[in-house]
Design a protein around this motif. Structure first.
Motif, PDB file in Angstrom:
ATOM      1  N   TYR A 219       0.929  -0.860  -0.159  1.00  0.00           N
ATOM      2  CA  TYR A 219      -0.383   0.024   0.151  1.00  0.00           C
ATOM      3  C   TYR A 219       0.886   1.101  -0.105  1.00  0.00           C
ATOM      4  O   TYR A 219       1.844   1.187   0.224  1.00  0.00           O
ATOM      5  N   VAL A 221       3.109   4.096   1.328  1.00  0.00           N
ATOM      6  CA  VAL A 221       3.751   3.746   2.040  1.00  0.00           C
ATOM      7  C   VAL A 221       4.690   5.708   2.251  1.00  0.00           C
ATOM      8  O   VAL A 221       5.259   6.379   1.399  1.00  0.00           O
ATOM      9  N   CYS A 243       0.776   6.037  15.127  1.00  0.00           N
ATOM     10  CA  CYS A 243       1.647   5.813  13.763  1.00  0.00           C
ATOM     11  C   CYS A 243       1.819   4.660  12.877  1.00  0.00           C
ATOM     12  O   CYS A 243       3.235   4.436  13.991  1.00  0.00           O
ATOM     13  N   LYS A 244       2.082   3.085  12.738  1.00  0.00           N
ATOM     14  CA  LYS A 244       2.709   1.982  12.611  1.00  0.00           C
ATOM     15  C   LYS A 244       3.600   1.995  11.483  1.00  0.00           C
ATOM     16  O   LYS A 244       3.753   3.053  10.684  1.00  0.00           O
ATOM     17  N   TYR A 246       5.694  -0.007   9.981  1.00  0.00           N
ATOM     18  CA  TYR A 246       5.626  -1.659   8.788  1.00  0.00           C
ATOM     19  C   TYR A 246       6.678  -2.825   8.784  1.00  0.00           C
ATOM     20  O   TYR A 246       6.626  -3.636   9.202  1.00  0.00           O
ATOM     21  N   GLN A 262       3.075   4.131   8.235  1.00  0.00           N
ATOM     22  CA  GLN A 262       1.901   4.241   6.986  1.00  0.00           C
ATOM     23  C   GLN A 262       2.306   5.238   6.021  1.00  0.00           C
ATOM     24  O   GLN A 262       2.352   6.657   6.500  1.00  0.00           O
ATOM     25  N   LYS A 263       0.960   5.776   5.471  1.00  0.00           N
ATOM     26  CA  LYS A 263       1.846   6.748   4.477  1.00  0.00           C
ATOM     27  C   LYS A 263       1.460   8.078   5.796  1.00  0.00           C
ATOM     28  O   LYS A 263       1.301   9.358   5.038  1.00  0.00           O
ATOM     29  N   GLU A 264      -0.065   8.175   6.134  1.00  0.00           N
ATOM     30  CA  GLU A 264       0.225   8.985   6.792  1.00  0.00           C
ATOM     31  C   GLU A 264       1.311  10.271   7.974  1.00  0.00           C
ATOM     32  O   GLU A 264       1.190  11.178   7.545  1.00  0.00           O
ATOM     33  N   TYR A 265       1.966   9.669   7.391  1.00  0.00           N
ATOM     34  CA  TYR A 265       3.720  10.209   8.168  1.00  0.00           C
ATOM     35  C   TYR A 265       3.718  11.384   7.519  1.00  0.00           C
ATOM     36  O   TYR A 265       3.963  12.066   8.481  1.00  0.00           O
TER      37      TYR A 265
END
Ligand SMILES: [Zn+2]
Ligand SMILES: [Zn+2]
Length: 334
Positions: A219, A221, A243-244, A246, A262-265
């Protein structure tokens, strides 16, 4: 040898016991089915035969070690032994039915000499009672020692289905991270990600210790490239449930270690997370990062008068609520 002599020979090695009737029967059966010209003679190997035992990787149910087998396997002539043989020990632990699982595992592997992964026999660690499969270590390379399938990442000996990596980076901090996180016996998955699995990498920003990229993996990242393994470790150990992370990777030129988040970072980079080290700001409102401030104030400038001024100003700024007056190297300004 006539076939009768062969049977006598193979029976002759059965003067030991594993301490478990089922295992003894299994070994006897396997031994008596040996093709003396093509197979190694399957045997029970006492644990004290192994020296220089070193862990090379693990996942939740299996630990793999390299070791030296003092006597070694029987040579083709079946009388002398190939002593001080390097072997791989696949140790099964936390099993519900260890004997059944051991026999089931052992049945999967061949004792034929021509095979890449040859199973020499079985053993048991007397301290833990864990059963051990003993393999040849020569062609220990492309196939996962746990599932015997080809590694997801051959270079780093990483098997995704087994969540197993058998690789030492040479950097103690990274190695302990791999031990702790990738080989961790837990449900929170943190994996090794081969760098070539990232696509459409594009740069977002850069600070002192970290560069930020957006990329597509399974997905979207955010990738954090660290030039300092301690800073990377600080990021991994930071408590941040929002914020995970991976996994860990390394780019092709091997200069940086990379965390995939996670892409939100990337939307929060510089707003919630320090531009220089990537961890959460100590005071988000003031974009203040305590560890980085400590580092920057260590920098000195050549001109003493400016230095004095900075020192004086610093004395006046005793909390994060003041602007920390500091020398900013020109290359920090974009
Ligand atoms: Zn595997
Ligand atoms: Zn920072």
């Amino acid at each position: 040898m006539t076939s009768q002599e062969e049977i006598e020979y193979l029976k002759s090695g059965l003067d030991w016991t594993s301490g478990n009737e089922k295992i003894d029967k299994f070994i006897q059966k396997r031994r008596l089915n040996t093709d003396l010209y093509n197979d190694v003679v399957f045997e029970w190997i006492p644990y004290n035969q192994f020296n220089e035992i070193k862990e090379i990787g693990n996942n939740c149910s299996i630990t793999v070690y390299s070791a030296i087998w003092r006597n070694g396997p029987l040579c083709n002539n079946k009388y002398t032994r190939d002593s001080n043989k390097e072997v791989a020990l696949k140790c099964l632990h936390n099993m519900q039915n260890p004997v059944d699982i051991l026999i089931n595992e052992a049945t999967k592997y061949s004792t034929t000499n021509a095979k890449l992964l040859v199973l020499y026999g079985i053993s048991q660690n007397p301290d833990t009672n864990d059963y051990i499969l003993v393999f040849s270590n020569e062609n220990f390379g492309k196939d996962c020692i746990i599932c015997d399938e080809i590694y997801t990442d051959i270079q780093y000996k990483w098997c995704k289905p087994c969540n197993f990596i058998s690789w030492k980076s040479g950097d103690d901090k990274i190695d302990s991270l791999i031990q702790l996180k990738i080989n961790e016996r837990s449900d929170t998955r943190f994996e090794w990600i081969p760098f070539n699995q990232f696509n459409k990498i594009r740069k977002i920003g850069k600070g002192m210790f970290v560069s930020i990229y957006a990329a597509i993996w399974e997905y979207e990242v955010t990738l954090l490239y660290y030039n300092d393994s301690q800073k990377l470790l600080d990021k991994v150990e930071e408590f941040d449930s929002s914020c995970k992370i991976y996994g860990l990777s390394q780019n092709s030129d091997k200069k940086d270690y990379i965390l995939a988040l996670q892409k939100e970072y990337c939307m929060e980079y510089g707003k919630k997370y320090c531009k220089n080290c990537g961890i959460k700001f100590t005071q988000i409102r003031y974009l203040w990062c305590k560890p980085c401030t400590n580092i920057f104030t260590k920098w000195t400038v050549e001109n003493e008068k400016i230095d004095d001024l900075i020192q004086e100003m610093k004395l006046r700024t005793n909390s994060c609520f003041n602007i920390v007056f500091e020398w900013i190297p020109y290359n920090q300004l974009h």
